[in-house]
Design an enzyme around this catalytic site. Structure first.
Site, mmCIF file in Angstrom:
data_model
loop_
_atom_site.group_PDB
_atom_site.id
_atom_site.type_symbol
_atom_site.label_atom_id
_atom_site.label_comp_id
_atom_site.label_asym_id
_atom_site.label_seq_id
_atom_site.Cartn_x
_atom_site.Cartn_y
_atom_site.Cartn_z
ATOM 1 N N GLU A 80 0.827 -1.197 0.000
ATOM 2 C CA GLU A 80 0.000 0.000 0.000
ATOM 3 C C GLU A 80 0.864 1.252 0.000
ATOM 4 O O GLU A 80 2.013 1.236 0.460
ATOM 5 C CB GLU A 80 -0.936 0.042 1.224
ATOM 6 N N THR A 81 0.267 2.313 -0.510
ATOM 7 C CA THR A 81 0.839 3.661 -0.470
ATOM 8 C C THR A 81 -0.248 4.584 0.055
ATOM 9 O O THR A 81 -1.415 4.461 -0.324
ATOM 10 C CB THR A 81 1.280 4.109 -1.876
#
Length: 327
Positions: A80-81
């Site tokens: 994830e970002t």
């Protein structure tokens, strides 16, 4: 084939180059002023650099479109970002810090290690004991204390769990996981639980079986599309570390996840509901060991009158880099 010096501009055959910010209508590369966005990378659910689950946090994402956030998350190629969207102090005090979470494929309503890691960075900047994030799933508070070594330890309270479908087709799930039917612990239910993201919790009898998963994502995706679950979370009461209560693995379209905080909250609720872990007991899930990214996810939950609430998931974080992205 003739060789020699290039005497003219190089034309690159991009099919839609007229819409690309770095190309003219003729497809020729032209330098333009790039936008630059700062981000920091952390390792989450660990106190050791280069362990745990990696996370990129863009500290001021104002000006980025949805499509650009998704493209950047694809570029980082991490589980994830996150993208922080700062607002005025009064709004943030009332509603929390607005944050959006993207995988390489989609935006998520909620995810655990991005929540903890993003809150950790915000905590480091103002040293508040509590940081509240305004996520798509709602407000998630993260409380910080100092452990015996003086390290910041963050603990989020997740939404109260929703217990969903009990999955009766263990044969299909064993086939998806690439294990034998009797590797699944029939004394515990295979069940969907959600604290913001629905996971199918699958109990595995032995650590050896869990290590030997031969997971088929396409078969898993086909199965999950017909259920109320989004991902599988495989857990065993056999662990590598004596201090751990459960050993876990989570495999999805971006490969294996080193630590899944959203799944840990679901697993905490499931474990307390079905007597695997006592109500309010402090427990630890170990994850990511098979991929050499050991993660330790602390959890607890409260059970009263057959109802589970107060789901807490926590751990440490380590910042490993500062960087900028320009495009």
């Amino acid at each position: 084939m003739k060789t020699g010096a290039v005497t003219g501009p190089l034309s690159l055959p991009y099919p839609d180059s007229s819409s690309h910010p770095f190309f003219t209508n003729s497809g020729i590369l032209v330098p333009m002023t790039a936008r630059t966005f700062a981000y920091q990378q952390l390792d989450v659910f660990t106190n050791q650099p280069l362990q745990g689950n990696m996370l990129a946090v863009f500290t001021d994402a104002r000006g980025l479109s949805d499509a650009e956030m998704q493209a950047i998350a694809k570029e980082t190629n991490l589980s994830e970002t996150t993208f922080i969207l700062p607002r005025d102090a009064e709004t943030e005090a009332r509603e929390g810090v607005k944050v959006r979470i993207f995988t390489v494929e989609e935006e998520l309503q909620f995810a655990g290690h991005p929540t903890l890691g993003t809150a950790y960075l915000l905590h480091q900047s103002d040293d508040s004991d509590q940081v509240t994030l305004d996520l798509k799933v709602g407000k998630i508070p993260v409380t910080f204390t100092r452990d015996a070594q003086g390290l910041a330890f963050g603990e989020m309270r997740q939404r109260d769990p929703e217990f969903g479908q009990v999955h009766d087709d263990a044969v299909a799930i064993a086939r998806i996981a690439g294990i034998r039917l009797d590797d699944i612990d029939a004394s515990l239910p295979i069940q969907t639980v959600s604290t913001g993201m629905p996971f199918v919790i699958v109990p595995i009898r032995t650590l050896a079986a869990l290590r030997n998963l031969r997971f088929n994502w396409q078969a898993a995706s086909d199965y999950l599309a017909k259920t109320d679950g989004k991902f599988f979370y495989f857990v065993s009461e056999e662990t590598e570390q004596k201090t751990s209560s459960l050993h876990a693995r989570m495999i999805f379209y971006n490969g294996e996840d080193p630590a899944t905080g959203s799944a840990a909250g679901c697993c905490a609720a499931w474990a307390v509901q079905h007597g695997v872990v006592a109500s309010d007991a402090q427990a630890i899930i170990e994850q990511g060991i098979e991929m050499k990214r050991a993660s330790y996810i602390h959890f607890r939950a409260t059970k009263r009158n057959e109802s589970v609430s107060n789901v807490r998931v926590g751990g440490h974080c380590v910042k490993v880099s500062d960087a900028t992205l320009s495009f």
